[in-house]
Write a protein that holds these residues in place. Structure first.
Motif, PDB file in Angstrom:
ATOM      1  N   ASP A  40     -17.619   3.602  -6.968  1.00 17.87           N
ATOM      2  CA  ASP A  40     -16.856   2.154  -7.805  1.00 17.87           C
ATOM      3  C   ASP A  40     -15.628   1.451  -8.114  1.00 17.87           C
ATOM      4  OD1 ASP A  40     -19.941   1.364  -8.220  1.00 17.87           O
ATOM      5  OD2 ASP A  40     -20.105   2.541 -10.541  1.00 17.87           O
ATOM      6  N   ALA A  41     -14.845   3.316  -8.156  1.00 17.72           N
ATOM      7  CA  ALA A  41     -13.310   3.232  -8.450  1.00 17.72           C
ATOM      8  C   ALA A  41     -12.834   2.299  -7.054  1.00 17.72           C
ATOM      9  CB  ALA A  41     -12.749   4.143  -8.405  1.00 17.72           C
ATOM     10  N   ASP A  42     -13.381   2.882  -5.558  1.00 21.94           N
ATOM     11  CA  ASP A  42     -12.759   2.387  -4.770  1.00 21.94           C
ATOM     12  C   ASP A  42     -13.064   0.990  -4.406  1.00 21.94           C
ATOM     13  OD1 ASP A  42     -12.265   5.338  -3.349  1.00 21.94           O
ATOM     14  OD2 ASP A  42     -13.980   5.411  -3.002  1.00 21.94           O
ATOM     15  N   ILE A  43     -14.464   0.610  -4.619  1.00 24.05           N
ATOM     16  CA  ILE A  43     -14.612  -1.101  -4.307  1.00 24.05           C
ATOM     17  C   ILE A  43     -12.897  -1.700  -5.202  1.00 24.05           C
ATOM     18  CG2 ILE A  43     -16.228  -2.588  -4.821  1.00 24.05           C
ATOM     19  CD1 ILE A  43     -18.332  -0.427  -4.060  1.00 24.05           C
ATOM     20  N   LEU A  44     -13.569  -1.260  -6.540  1.00 22.07           N
ATOM     21  CA  LEU A  44     -12.897  -2.132  -7.453  1.00 22.07           C
ATOM     22  C   LEU A  44     -11.421  -2.142  -7.181  1.00 22.07           C
ATOM     23  CD1 LEU A  44     -13.703  -0.930 -10.804  1.00 22.07           C
ATOM     24  CD2 LEU A  44     -14.233  -3.227 -10.090  1.00 22.07           C
ATOM     25  N   ALA A  45     -10.908  -1.031  -6.778  1.00 24.40           N
ATOM     26  CA  ALA A  45      -9.549  -0.565  -6.404  1.00 24.40           C
ATOM     27  C   ALA A  45      -8.733  -1.849  -4.599  1.00 24.40           C
ATOM     28  CB  ALA A  45      -8.955   0.593  -5.775  1.00 24.40           C
ATOM     29  N   SER A  46     -10.014  -2.188  -3.830  1.00 24.66           N
ATOM     30  CA  SER A  46      -9.829  -2.971  -3.669  1.00 24.66           C
ATOM     31  C   SER A  46      -9.087  -4.525  -3.596  1.00 24.66           C
ATOM     32  CB  SER A  46     -11.356  -3.205  -2.529  1.00 24.66           C
ATOM     33  OG  SER A  46     -12.012  -3.617  -2.541  1.00 24.66           O
ATOM     34  N   GLU A  47      -9.860  -4.815  -4.364  1.00 21.84           N
ATOM     35  CA  GLU A  47      -9.428  -5.874  -5.312  1.00 21.84           C
ATOM     36  C   GLU A  47     -10.169  -7.442  -4.423  1.00 21.84           C
ATOM     37  OE1 GLU A  47      -5.345  -6.360  -5.999  1.00 21.84           O
ATOM     38  OE2 GLU A  47      -6.318  -4.863  -8.155  1.00 21.84           O
ATOM     39  N   GLY A  48     -11.347  -7.502  -4.172  1.00 18.49           N
ATOM     40  CA  GLY A  48     -11.564  -8.269  -3.022  1.00 18.49           C
ATOM     41  C   GLY A  48     -11.606  -8.137  -1.284  1.00 18.49           C
ATOM     42  N   HIS A  49     -10.071  -7.597  -1.513  1.00 18.71           N
ATOM     43  CA  HIS A  49      -9.465  -7.261  -0.191  1.00 18.71           C
ATOM     44  C   HIS A  49     -10.189  -6.866   1.111  1.00 18.71           C
ATOM     45  CE1 HIS A  49      -5.943  -9.343  -1.524  1.00 18.71           C
ATOM     46  NE2 HIS A  49      -5.960  -8.759  -2.968  1.00 18.71           N
ATOM     47  N   ILE A  50     -11.011  -7.355   1.653  1.00 16.01           N
ATOM     48  CA  ILE A  50     -11.612  -6.620   2.722  1.00 16.01           C
ATOM     49  C   ILE A  50     -11.127  -6.198   3.731  1.00 16.01           C
ATOM     50  CG2 ILE A  50     -13.423  -8.059   4.692  1.00 16.01           C
ATOM     51  CD1 ILE A  50     -13.975  -8.091   1.956  1.00 16.01           C
ATOM     52  N   GLY A  51      -9.483  -6.018   4.375  1.00 13.75           N
ATOM     53  CA  GLY A  51      -9.396  -5.287   4.975  1.00 13.75           C
ATOM     54  C   GLY A  51      -8.578  -4.108   3.818  1.00 13.75           C
ATOM     55  N   ALA A  52      -8.575  -4.026   2.866  1.00  8.25           N
ATOM     56  CA  ALA A  52      -8.081  -2.712   2.200  1.00  8.25           C
ATOM     57  C   ALA A  52      -9.574  -2.366   2.362  1.00  8.25           C
ATOM     58  CB  ALA A  52      -7.816  -2.959   1.292  1.00  8.25           C
ATOM     59  N   LEU A  53     -10.585  -2.822   2.610  1.00 10.42           N
ATOM     60  CA  LEU A  53     -11.879  -1.724   2.321  1.00 10.42           C
ATOM     61  C   LEU A  53     -12.079  -1.343   2.899  1.00 10.42           C
ATOM     62  CD1 LEU A  53     -14.347  -1.342   0.330  1.00 10.42           C
ATOM     63  CD2 LEU A  53     -15.145  -3.149   0.706  1.00 10.42           C
TER      64      LEU A  53
END
Length: 80
Positions: A40-53
């Motif tokens: 969950d922390a990974d998903i939240l840390a990406s803040e919706g940025h597809i590139g970061a994820l």
């Protein structure tokens, strides 16, 4: 007064959880199913940025950026 949607009988839209919350839960489920290494922390840390994820997933798996992005796009396009 009456609320928008009441006349149409769509009470879930008025009193249920927001659509964004429903979609977010489904996206989260599909992401974690596709890549169990995600938290969950990974998903939240990406803040919706597809590139970061995408970069994060690539760093934890042996998948190429193209493979990850194709799967991500498929998840996001079918849920929303």
């Amino acid at each position: 007064g009456r609320l928008a949607g009441e006349d149409a009988g769509d009470l879930d839209a008025i009193y249920g959880p927001p659509r964004a919350a429903i979609h977010a839960a489904e996206v989260r489920h599909q992401l974690m199913t596709a890549w169990p290494v995600l938290t969950d922390a990974d998903i939240l840390a990406s803040e919706g940025h597809i590139g970061a994820l995408t970069k994060l997933i690539c760093s934890r798996t042996d998948e190429s950026e193209y493979e990850v992005r194709t799967t991500l796009d498929g998840i996001l396009l079918t849920v929303v």
